[in-house]
Design a protein around this motif. Sequence first.
Motif, PDB file in Angstrom:
ATOM      1  N   LEU A 146      33.476  39.112  29.276  1.00 58.25           N
ATOM      2  CA  LEU A 146      33.375  40.506  28.867  1.00 58.25           C
ATOM      3  C   LEU A 146      32.543  41.321  29.856  1.00 58.25           C
ATOM      4  O   LEU A 146      32.718  42.533  29.976  1.00 58.25           O
ATOM      5  N   HIS A 147      31.653  40.621  30.591  1.00 59.50           N
ATOM      6  CA  HIS A 147      30.739  41.324  31.489  1.00 59.50           C
ATOM      7  C   HIS A 147      30.951  40.971  32.958  1.00 59.50           C
ATOM      8  O   HIS A 147      30.141  41.360  33.806  1.00 59.50           O
ATOM      9  N   SER A 148      32.007  40.234  33.264  1.00 61.73           N
ATOM     10  CA  SER A 148      32.258  39.845  34.655  1.00 61.73           C
ATOM     11  C   SER A 148      32.405  41.077  35.547  1.00 61.73           C
ATOM     12  O   SER A 148      32.972  42.090  35.145  1.00 61.73           O
ATOM     13  N   TRP A 149      31.861  40.970  36.771  1.00 58.82           N
ATOM     14  CA  TRP A 149      31.943  42.002  37.800  1.00 58.82           C
ATOM     15  C   TRP A 149      31.200  43.273  37.401  1.00 58.82           C
ATOM     16  O   TRP A 149      31.534  44.369  37.807  1.00 58.82           O
ATOM     17  N   LYS A 150      30.118  43.060  36.593  1.00 56.37           N
ATOM     18  CA  LYS A 150      29.212  44.163  36.255  1.00 56.37           C
ATOM     19  C   LYS A 150      27.802  43.817  36.748  1.00 56.37           C
ATOM     20  O   LYS A 150      26.812  44.147  36.117  1.00 56.37           O
ATOM     21  N   ASN A 151      27.745  43.149  37.888  1.00 55.85           N
ATOM     22  CA  ASN A 151      26.475  42.752  38.494  1.00 55.85           C
ATOM     23  C   ASN A 151      25.648  41.861  37.577  1.00 55.85           C
ATOM     24  O   ASN A 151      24.430  42.025  37.449  1.00 55.85           O
ATOM     25  N   MET A 152      26.301  40.889  36.969  1.00 57.38           N
ATOM     26  CA  MET A 152      25.559  39.912  36.185  1.00 57.38           C
ATOM     27  C   MET A 152      24.695  39.055  37.113  1.00 57.38           C
ATOM     28  O   MET A 152      25.021  38.840  38.280  1.00 57.38           O
ATOM     29  N   THR A 153      23.595  38.557  36.588  1.00 59.01           N
ATOM     30  CA  THR A 153      22.649  37.777  37.391  1.00 59.01           C
ATOM     31  C   THR A 153      23.338  36.581  38.045  1.00 59.01           C
ATOM     32  O   THR A 153      24.020  35.802  37.385  1.00 59.01           O
ATOM     33  N   GLN A 154      23.171  36.460  39.367  1.00 56.80           N
ATOM     34  CA  GLN A 154      23.708  35.348  40.173  1.00 56.80           C
ATOM     35  C   GLN A 154      25.223  35.333  40.279  1.00 56.80           C
ATOM     36  O   GLN A 154      25.799  34.375  40.807  1.00 56.80           O
ATOM     37  N   GLU A 155      25.891  36.359  39.797  1.00 51.22           N
ATOM     38  CA  GLU A 155      27.363  36.363  39.832  1.00 51.22           C
ATOM     39  C   GLU A 155      27.858  36.332  41.272  1.00 51.22           C
ATOM     40  O   GLU A 155      27.317  36.992  42.157  1.00 51.22           O
ATOM     41  N   SER A 156      28.891  35.541  41.503  1.00 51.26           N
ATOM     42  CA  SER A 156      29.511  35.457  42.835  1.00 51.26           C
ATOM     43  C   SER A 156      30.983  35.094  42.677  1.00 51.26           C
ATOM     44  O   SER A 156      31.433  34.760  41.586  1.00 51.26           O
ATOM     45  N   ARG A 157      31.688  35.140  43.763  1.00 54.36           N
ATOM     46  CA  ARG A 157      33.097  34.723  43.745  1.00 54.36           C
ATOM     47  C   ARG A 157      33.167  33.200  43.917  1.00 54.36           C
ATOM     48  O   ARG A 157      33.738  32.673  44.868  1.00 54.36           O
ATOM     49  N   GLN A 158      32.565  32.494  42.968  1.00 51.27           N
ATOM     50  CA  GLN A 158      32.394  31.054  43.111  1.00 51.27           C
ATOM     51  C   GLN A 158      33.709  30.290  43.071  1.00 51.27           C
ATOM     52  O   GLN A 158      33.849  29.257  43.731  1.00 51.27           O
ATOM     53  N   VAL A 159      34.684  30.771  42.335  1.00 52.22           N
ATOM     54  CA  VAL A 159      35.977  30.076  42.298  1.00 52.22           C
ATOM     55  C   VAL A 159      36.617  30.079  43.680  1.00 52.22           C
ATOM     56  O   VAL A 159      37.114  29.055  44.165  1.00 52.22           O
ATOM     57  N   GLU A 160      36.573  31.247  44.350  1.00 50.24           N
ATOM     58  CA  GLU A 160      37.143  31.334  45.691  1.00 50.24           C
ATOM     59  C   GLU A 160      36.360  30.490  46.691  1.00 50.24           C
ATOM     60  O   GLU A 160      36.920  29.886  47.601  1.00 50.24           O
ATOM     61  N   ILE A 161      35.035  30.423  46.514  1.00 53.93           N
ATOM     62  CA  ILE A 161      34.197  29.636  47.424  1.00 53.93           C
ATOM     63  C   ILE A 161      34.452  28.144  47.241  1.00 53.93           C
ATOM     64  O   ILE A 161      34.531  27.380  48.210  1.00 53.93           O
ATOM     65  N   LEU A 162      34.593  27.710  45.991  1.00 55.21           N
ATOM     66  CA  LEU A 162      34.750  26.287  45.706  1.00 55.21           C
ATOM     67  C   LEU A 162      36.176  25.777  45.966  1.00 55.21           C
ATOM     68  O   LEU A 162      36.363  24.586  46.224  1.00 55.21           O
ATOM     69  N   ARG A 163      37.157  26.650  45.905  1.00 56.19           N
ATOM     70  CA  ARG A 163      38.556  26.193  45.956  1.00 56.19           C
ATOM     71  C   ARG A 163      38.877  25.312  47.166  1.00 56.19           C
ATOM     72  O   ARG A 163      39.485  24.244  47.017  1.00 56.19           O
ATOM     73  N   PRO A 164      38.509  25.693  48.403  1.00 55.60           N
ATOM     74  CA  PRO A 164      38.869  24.832  49.542  1.00 55.60           C
ATOM     75  C   PRO A 164      38.056  23.548  49.627  1.00 55.60           C
ATOM     76  O   PRO A 164      38.355  22.685  50.452  1.00 55.60           O
ATOM     77  N   ALA A 165      37.022  23.405  48.784  1.00 52.12           N
ATOM     78  CA  ALA A 165      36.166  22.215  48.837  1.00 52.12           C
ATOM     79  C   ALA A 165      36.621  21.124  47.890  1.00 52.12           C
ATOM     80  O   ALA A 165      36.025  20.044  47.882  1.00 52.12           O
ATOM     81  N   VAL A 166      37.666  21.378  47.103  1.00 51.79           N
ATOM     82  CA  VAL A 166      38.055  20.422  46.066  1.00 51.79           C
ATOM     83  C   VAL A 166      39.562  20.180  46.069  1.00 51.79           C
ATOM     84  O   VAL A 166      40.334  20.920  46.672  1.00 51.79           O
TER      85      VAL A 166
END
Length: 389
Positions: free
Chosen positions: A107-127
């Motif tokens: 409900l609050h994604s991409w509203k500058n939540m604490t520590q929020e990042s594009r982690q799915v995109e970052i992790l995708r090539p590592a797995v």
Amino acid sequence: MTANEMTGGEALAHMLLAHEAGPIFGMGGFQLLPFYDAARRLGLQHHLINDERCGAFAADAYAKVTGRVGLCDATLGPGATNLVTALVESLNAGIPIVALVGNTHRLHSWKNMTQESRQVEILRPAVKEIIRIDHIERIPELIRRAFVVATTGRPGPVVVDIPEDIAHATYPFDETWFEVDSTYTAAPALRTRPAAENLAAAVELLVEAERPIMLCGGGVHISGAAQMITRFAEAINMPVAHTMSGKGSIACTSALNAGIFGRYDRIANRLIDESDVLLVVGCKLGEIATKRYTLPEPGKKIIHLDIVAEEIGRTVIPSVSLWSDAREGIADLLEVLPQDELKERLAKWAATVATRMQQWRVDVAPRLTSAEVPINMARLLHELNLNLP
């Protein structure tokens, strides 16, 4: 049917229990708090670590030693991104890992939540695969999927991305939803065997060979094939060389062991040059194994056996391709080869391995016994080998 209202986090814990989970290594965060609470209540072995990188490497080590799925967890943002280096190691080494990663409340994604990042995109090539859970009722299905992907084909790491609201929400799960197939608790969960026509072509090359050698990579250990490799080599007198990750495919004390090949060889590269057939097993033939792609020389007859079909021919074009689990493929080869005939014919060739290895030891003896100060690294390792049990 009976239903049990529980949080998504507790459903995650029940699914790990169903898969006979071993130790879990991680650092808690608010997003997955219901999971940690359930893990404590249900008796899961969760080990708090001081850095997510340590947790992922610990999970990798556990999986390497046991063959079972390694488990780790992390919170969102830097917790998730700290996993990357260890997950890449697991991906390259073929190690089964399931990593549970918390993410923001949707409900609050991409509203500058604490520590929020594009982690799915970052992790995708590592797995090997990343699985996002967007519906709480799919938790059992998608955790089953994570274990299947982690343990089949070439094993590897799978990230399960879990939004905060999924972990904290509740749902009336039916108890039958937590049933799993125990096949997928360890790797390799499923094994393949080579096609009959490819097997026949490989046999034809080996029967005609005068100086064959087997090159073993880490896939031998992923398959649990070391005993079969030893049985095969001894049955027909075939020398065996190995990569660093393939060490132990045959005992280092065996007269048929030619040691490491590639960049760090002792005698193996010369044997490869002199051989007329190479049987490559569970090896990607990457940069170090091929001495930066200078081995083997062009035109060499090669039988390449690997569980990942797309690895065959990536760096060297083989004469025969065997898409197979290492243990099962070697067993099938041994069954149809004329063992007694080959053992007698290859005896002289096989005997050169021990002779050359002994000469190598003579040649390096000055380094192994050097009295120079500070101590030579070769001397240090030699003394450890002499004194360790």
